[in-house]
Design a protein around this motif. Sequence first.
Motif, PDB file in Angstrom:
ATOM      1  N   LEU A   1       0.843  -1.186   0.000  1.00 45.58           N
ATOM      2  CA  LEU A   1       0.000   0.000   0.000  1.00 45.58           C
ATOM      3  C   LEU A   1       0.884   1.244   0.000  1.00 45.58           C
ATOM      4  O   LEU A   1       1.702   1.429   0.880  1.00 45.58           O
ATOM      5  N   THR A   2       0.727   2.057  -1.009  1.00 46.31           N
ATOM      6  CA  THR A   2       1.472   3.317  -1.002  1.00 46.31           C
ATOM      7  C   THR A   2       0.483   4.458  -1.003  1.00 46.31           C
ATOM      8  O   THR A   2      -0.559   4.399  -1.651  1.00 46.31           O
ATOM      9  N   LYS A   3       0.820   5.471  -0.257  1.00 38.04           N
ATOM     10  CA  LYS A   3      -0.081   6.600  -0.118  1.00 38.04           C
ATOM     11  C   LYS A   3       0.797   7.838  -0.158  1.00 38.04           C
ATOM     12  O   LYS A   3       1.713   7.970   0.647  1.00 38.04           O
ATOM     13  N   ILE A   4       0.589   8.686  -1.093  1.00 38.34           N
ATOM     14  CA  ILE A   4       1.407   9.892  -1.170  1.00 38.34           C
ATOM     15  C   ILE A   4       0.520  11.113  -1.070  1.00 38.34           C
ATOM     16  O   ILE A   4      -0.326  11.372  -1.922  1.00 38.34           O
ATOM     17  N   ASN A   5       0.671  11.833   0.024  1.00 38.96           N
ATOM     18  CA  ASN A   5      -0.051  13.089   0.188  1.00 38.96           C
ATOM     19  C   ASN A   5       0.894  14.215  -0.155  1.00 38.96           C
ATOM     20  O   ASN A   5       2.085  14.121   0.060  1.00 38.96           O
ATOM     21  N   SER A   6       0.346  15.288  -0.651  1.00 39.04           N
ATOM     22  CA  SER A   6       1.219  16.411  -0.951  1.00 39.04           C
ATOM     23  C   SER A   6       1.338  17.290   0.267  1.00 39.04           C
ATOM     24  O   SER A   6       0.413  17.394   1.074  1.00 39.04           O
ATOM     25  N   ASN A   7       2.505  17.871   0.383  1.00 36.73           N
ATOM     26  CA  ASN A   7       2.689  19.062   1.229  1.00 36.73           C
ATOM     27  C   ASN A   7       2.521  18.957   2.739  1.00 36.73           C
ATOM     28  O   ASN A   7       3.023  19.814   3.452  1.00 36.73           O
TER      29      ASN A   7
ATOM     30  N   GLN B   1       7.642  10.078   4.530  1.00 32.88           N
ATOM     31  CA  GLN B   1       8.142   9.600   3.233  1.00 32.88           C
ATOM     32  C   GLN B   1       9.661   9.548   3.201  1.00 32.88           C
ATOM     33  O   GLN B   1      10.252   8.634   2.642  1.00 32.88           O
TER      34      GLN B   1
ATOM     35  N   LYS C   1      10.492   3.764  -9.983  1.00 30.15           N
ATOM     36  CA  LYS C   1      10.394   4.301  -8.636  1.00 30.15           C
ATOM     37  C   LYS C   1      11.321   3.506  -7.734  1.00 30.15           C
ATOM     38  O   LYS C   1      11.108   2.324  -7.499  1.00 30.15           O
TER      39      LYS C   1
ATOM     40  N   ARG D   1      13.079  15.812  -1.103  1.00 32.45           N
ATOM     41  CA  ARG D   1      12.891  14.485  -1.678  1.00 32.45           C
ATOM     42  C   ARG D   1      11.759  14.414  -2.706  1.00 32.45           C
ATOM     43  O   ARG D   1      11.937  13.914  -3.809  1.00 32.45           O
ATOM     44  N   GLY D   2      10.598  14.950  -2.349  1.00 31.95           N
ATOM     45  CA  GLY D   2       9.449  14.865  -3.249  1.00 31.95           C
ATOM     46  C   GLY D   2       9.615  15.665  -4.528  1.00 31.95           C
ATOM     47  O   GLY D   2       8.902  15.445  -5.504  1.00 31.95           O
ATOM     48  N   ARG D   3      10.552  16.620  -4.536  1.00 30.42           N
ATOM     49  CA  ARG D   3      10.733  17.480  -5.705  1.00 30.42           C
ATOM     50  C   ARG D   3      11.886  17.020  -6.596  1.00 30.42           C
ATOM     51  O   ARG D   3      12.051  17.526  -7.707  1.00 30.42           O
TER      52      ARG D   3
ATOM     53  N   ILE E   1       6.866   8.225  -9.197  1.00 33.42           N
ATOM     54  CA  ILE E   1       8.062   8.966  -9.613  1.00 33.42           C
ATOM     55  C   ILE E   1       7.809  10.465  -9.441  1.00 33.42           C
ATOM     56  O   ILE E   1       8.640  11.177  -8.890  1.00 33.42           O
TER      57      ILE E   1
ATOM     58  N   GLU F   1       5.669  13.161  -7.528  1.00 33.45           N
ATOM     59  CA  GLU F   1       4.759  13.293  -6.397  1.00 33.45           C
ATOM     60  C   GLU F   1       3.905  14.543  -6.570  1.00 33.45           C
ATOM     61  O   GLU F   1       4.357  15.540  -7.101  1.00 33.45           O
ATOM     62  N   PRO F   2       2.654  14.466  -6.118  1.00 33.42           N
ATOM     63  CA  PRO F   2       1.724  15.568  -6.393  1.00 33.42           C
ATOM     64  C   PRO F   2       2.069  16.863  -5.658  1.00 33.42           C
ATOM     65  O   PRO F   2       2.608  16.825  -4.556  1.00 33.42           O
ATOM     66  N   ASN F   3       1.756  17.991  -6.296  1.00 35.42           N
ATOM     67  CA  ASN F   3       1.895  19.290  -5.639  1.00 35.42           C
ATOM     68  C   ASN F   3       0.720  19.527  -4.703  1.00 35.42           C
ATOM     69  O   ASN F   3       0.850  20.168  -3.680  1.00 35.42           O
TER      70      ASN F   3
ATOM     71  N   GLY G   1      -3.284  17.561  -3.509  1.00 37.51           N
ATOM     72  CA  GLY G   1      -4.101  16.361  -3.616  1.00 37.51           C
ATOM     73  C   GLY G   1      -3.302  15.154  -3.179  1.00 37.51           C
ATOM     74  O   GLY G   1      -2.173  15.273  -2.719  1.00 37.51           O
ATOM     75  N   HIS G   2      -3.897  13.969  -3.310  1.00 35.93           N
ATOM     76  CA  HIS G   2      -3.114  12.785  -2.984  1.00 35.93           C
ATOM     77  C   HIS G   2      -3.468  11.581  -3.833  1.00 35.93           C
ATOM     78  O   HIS G   2      -4.475  11.550  -4.523  1.00 35.93           O
ATOM     79  N   ILE G   3      -2.559  10.643  -3.784  1.00 39.24           N
ATOM     80  CA  ILE G   3      -2.712   9.437  -4.578  1.00 39.24           C
ATOM     81  C   ILE G   3      -2.410   8.239  -3.704  1.00 39.24           C
ATOM     82  O   ILE G   3      -1.526   8.277  -2.864  1.00 39.24           O
ATOM     83  N   GLN G   4      -3.198   7.205  -3.877  1.00 40.92           N
ATOM     84  CA  GLN G   4      -3.052   6.017  -3.064  1.00 40.92           C
ATOM     85  C   GLN G   4      -3.121   4.831  -4.004  1.00 40.92           C
ATOM     86  O   GLN G   4      -3.910   4.833  -4.945  1.00 40.92           O
ATOM     87  N   SER G   5      -2.307   3.826  -3.743  1.00 41.15           N
ATOM     88  CA  SER G   5      -2.413   2.654  -4.599  1.00 41.15           C
ATOM     89  C   SER G   5      -2.099   1.420  -3.791  1.00 41.15           C
ATOM     90  O   SER G   5      -1.434   1.485  -2.755  1.00 41.15           O
ATOM     91  N   HIS G   6      -2.599   0.302  -4.247  1.00 37.00           N
ATOM     92  CA  HIS G   6      -2.302  -0.955  -3.593  1.00 37.00           C
ATOM     93  C   HIS G   6      -1.944  -1.977  -4.647  1.00 37.00           C
ATOM     94  O   HIS G   6      -2.668  -2.156  -5.617  1.00 37.00           O
TER      95      HIS G   6
END
Lengths: 275, 275
Positions: free
Chosen positions: A4-10, A18, A118, A268-270, B101, B103-105, B107-112
């Motif tokens: 499960l990966t979850k990437i929130n911004s900011n 992260q 990635k 890192r995210g940038r 690769i 990452e959002p500025n 909002g967010h993204i989630q995946s499994h």
Amino acid sequence: MSLLTKINSNTAHSRYYQALMDIIKGFKLWRLALSLGWFDIKLRYKGSALGPLWITSTSAAMTATMGVIYSSLFKMDIHEYLPFVALSTVLWGQGIALTLSDACQCFLQANDTIHSIKLPFFLQALRTVFRNIIILSLNLIIPIIVFILFKVHVGWNALFVLPGFILWFINGLAVCLLLGCICARYRDIPQIINSFIQIIFYVTPIIWLPQQLKHHIAYLVYNPLYPLIEVVRGPLLNNGFNGTIWIYALVYSMLIWLASGYIFIRARGRLAFWI
Amino acid sequence: MNISAPASFIKMEHLSIEFPVFQLESRSLKKTLFSNVKKMMNNPQRHHQRTGAEIVTTANNDVVVQALRDINLTIQSGERVGLIGHNGAGKSTLLRAITGIYEPNSGHIQSHGHIEALLSTNAGMNPLLSGRENIYLRGKRLGLSQKKIQELAKDVEAFAELNEFIELPIKIYSSGMLMRLGFGLSTSIVPNILLMDEWFMAGDSNFQEKARNRLVSIVDKADILVLTTHSLSILQQWCNRLIWLKAGQIIADGPTDIILDQYKRAMTTDSGAQN
């Protein structure tokens, strides 16, 4: 490993998390980092007949020349001076200076990979440090030969070199993250770092001995690179364990870790957008 | 039904991605511009209408390219998604956002699920290393044992038909060989989520035939497929859902037949307007 990966911004918490996950995942891929580092060396010296020994022979020639000239300039016994300069130049050239300049390219040189797969960014730091450990080990053959030729006795105290190398390993990784991020964003930093390396070489006791400063020797610890090189060099030159040197080395190291953590968490995210 | 393994999914909420544009000398911009110009030249069906990403100047005078804007999207297990739209509409950026690769500025993204991406022919391979060495590195990246890596090498070698070229650096490979190697490598393990950029169908008919057979078995086993292509027949054949992107936004999303009709109609009106 969770899928499960979850990437929130900011959000600050997400950035911190992260960055931490990046380092943990990077460490788990240490075998890949080692292979990558090894292939880097293979590729770098593919065209030359001597292979990685090419650098070794260059620095051997430099050590021999410097040993003869500077021992007479400084009016020092070559038996005392040559082992010192042989060890110092290798630790500096293939240890500290190489890591500083390679750290700048740490992410930039991996730009193809970073844009197509990635992978943890920390993997690239680990790869750079592993590569430099291999190069440094190969080059340590020079001081070893000199020590044998000049019958320098190395006692059990030399084992204090181990914590020194561990500190170097951690600092190497931290410097890669720090300079790697900054150089990805600002492209003129590598040149500045390289000039810095050349200048600091003269103000750090590498070809001259700390004792030559006489009563100014107390100021030497304010050059961060002096305690940092001394934690490895001291034990090998039979100076044993020096508490003061270690305290300064640890304080400077912690400053490096803090700076590198701060920058890496923010950048890192940038990174993928910068390189 | 295996209850312990939850189904794969991709979920994006209010996802936006901006590319920073630095000074003109910066290598990243030169590269981006070059690849965009090259893409435009190579695409005979170029439209004069502005359909690509938007260049925006933000409040603090930074120039950014808005690649994706406020994307809300959920892809469930079993879906075969095709991304359509003009060059620069954000298709590849969306794929890279799914891999993590970019990452959002906001909002967010989630995946499994385990993600494998075929984003470029060289797919993160080192051009100076041999085919075999690149296969070895991929195995290490996937955390495979030595034995598994050998199986991987056998499988990929057989598919890619490299013969003695397997020992040579991949930079001398023909584009066909490179494509077979990259494709074979990325399809050697079955991921939960498979992402493919359009290059994969660019090979000759012989390759396409082989690729199709291999892909059918992978796609059948993968939970989610997301691909971008300009070939309408491939979309029809592979996808059950199409997402149409324009200037970084989703303008249509639905079953293949319906969206494809809309898309074809829009394309004919477009070219009609130009005449």
